[in-house]
Design a protein around this motif. Structure first.
Motif, PDB file in Angstrom:
ATOM      1  N   TYR A 141      -8.019   0.314  -1.333  1.00  0.00           N
ATOM      2  CA  TYR A 141      -7.476  -0.153  -0.744  1.00  0.00           C
ATOM      3  C   TYR A 141      -7.139   0.562   0.136  1.00  0.00           C
ATOM      4  O   TYR A 141      -8.368   1.385   1.630  1.00  0.00           O
ATOM      5  N   SER A 142      -6.140   1.927   0.598  1.00  0.00           N
ATOM      6  CA  SER A 142      -5.812   2.324   1.254  1.00  0.00           C
ATOM      7  C   SER A 142      -6.483   3.603   2.267  1.00  0.00           C
ATOM      8  O   SER A 142      -6.860   4.593   2.829  1.00  0.00           O
ATOM      9  N   HIS A 143      -8.182   4.446   0.984  1.00  0.00           N
ATOM     10  CA  HIS A 143      -8.589   5.061   1.376  1.00  0.00           C
ATOM     11  C   HIS A 143      -9.825   4.980   1.507  1.00  0.00           C
ATOM     12  O   HIS A 143     -10.739   6.061   1.678  1.00  0.00           O
ATOM     13  N   LYS A 144     -10.166   4.083   0.998  1.00  0.00           N
ATOM     14  CA  LYS A 144     -11.880   3.337   0.543  1.00  0.00           C
ATOM     15  C   LYS A 144     -11.820   1.911   2.211  1.00  0.00           C
ATOM     16  O   LYS A 144     -13.273   1.302   2.934  1.00  0.00           O
ATOM     17  N   HIS A 145     -11.050   1.060   2.551  1.00  0.00           N
ATOM     18  CA  HIS A 145     -11.224  -0.332   3.436  1.00  0.00           C
ATOM     19  C   HIS A 145     -11.702   0.843   4.636  1.00  0.00           C
ATOM     20  O   HIS A 145     -10.696   1.671   5.264  1.00  0.00           O
ATOM     21  N   PRO A 146     -12.730  -0.101   5.939  1.00  0.00           N
ATOM     22  CA  PRO A 146     -12.450   0.431   6.777  1.00  0.00           C
ATOM     23  C   PRO A 146     -11.427   0.311   7.801  1.00  0.00           C
ATOM     24  O   PRO A 146     -12.006   1.646   8.442  1.00  0.00           O
ATOM     25  N   HIS A 147     -10.790  -0.721   7.412  1.00  0.00           N
ATOM     26  CA  HIS A 147      -9.461  -0.979   8.408  1.00  0.00           C
ATOM     27  C   HIS A 147      -7.914   0.443   8.436  1.00  0.00           C
ATOM     28  O   HIS A 147      -7.073   0.124   8.705  1.00  0.00           O
ATOM     29  N   ALA A 148      -8.012   0.746   6.790  1.00  0.00           N
ATOM     30  CA  ALA A 148      -6.997   1.426   7.142  1.00  0.00           C
ATOM     31  C   ALA A 148      -6.951   2.455   7.340  1.00  0.00           C
ATOM     32  O   ALA A 148      -7.243   3.061   7.865  1.00  0.00           O
ATOM     33  N   THR A 191       0.916  -0.829   0.090  1.00  0.00           N
ATOM     34  CA  THR A 191       0.211   0.194   0.056  1.00  0.00           C
ATOM     35  C   THR A 191       1.239   0.848   0.163  1.00  0.00           C
ATOM     36  O   THR A 191       0.145   2.479   0.225  1.00  0.00           O
TER      37      THR A 191
END
Length: 284
Positions: A197-204, A108
């Motif tokens: 992933y970095s700006h959408k995943h809830p755990h990012a 990422t």
């Protein structure tokens, strides 16, 4: 002399630089140092739910015209494309952020590998407060100074015969691993996956934290949620942000980011207010 696109020329001119007649390490040093001092690393667009397109026109508008900065997939895309357009031999690299942990992290983080005059260098304009402000030689075990910080790149061969590298920063007289990467071939399509992933995943990390930083030869200024830290050669000062007005002023005065008070209030309530109230209650 190379003819640049309007977006890249805008970026170059904004940093007070002119296109070199031929590739040189001195130009790259100037570019990287001025970039990280001028363009803040931050998660603002992520936590405000804004779109983060990675085309050059959008990046030029966000960074240069509006002065909003961004995170690694934005910073290092802009730097990579400029160096490539100027005739430098550059390679897009994706890394796994470890922060000194033994974890199976996804790729990422975007960085750039530069090959110049027979030597290879790591160029990273988008890793925030712990990132280097100048190129680092890709020479294993060599302690290198970049501004206020000391780094080394280590390398090893995996059981599958793949050469991997780690960027480490010196903290408390020991080296702390920031991220790991290999020299496989990656493309913008690979970046889109890590970017999503970095700006959408809830755990990012960027989704769940307010993060802002700038750094130069003399100081590193960083904000993470309620804590503002200023590191200079004289030491480290940490203060807590206690109001939306203080947050708004800090972003403007230190990071050159102008936000309306209503936006600062939203950010304060979401990332700082609850923690600050809970801490005050514990002190009572």
């Amino acid at each position: 002399m190379k003819t640049l696109s309007p977006e890249l020329q805008h970026y170059l001119t904004d940093l007070g630089l002119a296109a070199p007649h031929q590739p040189s390490l001195a130009f790259v040093q100037q570019l990287q140092g001025r970039h990280v001092a001028c363009h803040s690393f931050n998660s603002l667009s992520v936590v405000l739910g804004e779109g983060l397109p990675l085309d050059l026109a959008s990046l030029s508008d966000k960074f240069v015209t509006r002065g909003l900065g961004g995170y690694c997939f934005e910073h290092n895309k802009l730097t990579f494309e400029l160096l490539a357009a100027l005739g430098y031999e550059v390679q897009l690299v994706l890394a796994r952020v470890l922060n000194n942990r033994d974890i199976n992290a996804p790729r990422t983080h975007r960085v750039t590998l530069l090959t110049l005059d027979g030597s290879r260098y790591l160029i990273d304009t988008g890793f925030g407060a712990n990132g280097p402000i100048s190129p680092l030689q890709l020479t294993s075990g060599l302690r290198q100074t970049s501004g206020l910080d000391h780094y080394q790149v280590t390398s090893h061969e995996t059981c599958f015969g793949v050469r991997e590298y780690e960027l480490q920063i010196e903290k408390d007289q020991a080296f702390f691993t920031l991220y790991r990467f290999d020299l496989a071939t990656y493309s913008d399509a690979d970046c889109e996956l890590g970017h999503f992933y970095s700006h959408k995943h809830p755990h990012a990390v960027f989704v769940n934290n307010l993060m802002v930083s700038v750094k130069d030869q003399q100081r590193t200024a960083s904000l993470q949620n309620e804590n503002f830290k200023m590191v200079t050669r004289d030491g480290t000062q940490i203060q807590q942000i206690e109001s939306a007005e203080a947050l708004q002023s800090l972003l403007a005065d230190v990071f050159s980011i102008a936000l309306e008070l209503v936006v600062a209030e939203h950010l304060f309530d979401r990332f700082i207010g609850a923690k600050w109230i809970a801490e005050k209650r514990r002190e009572q």
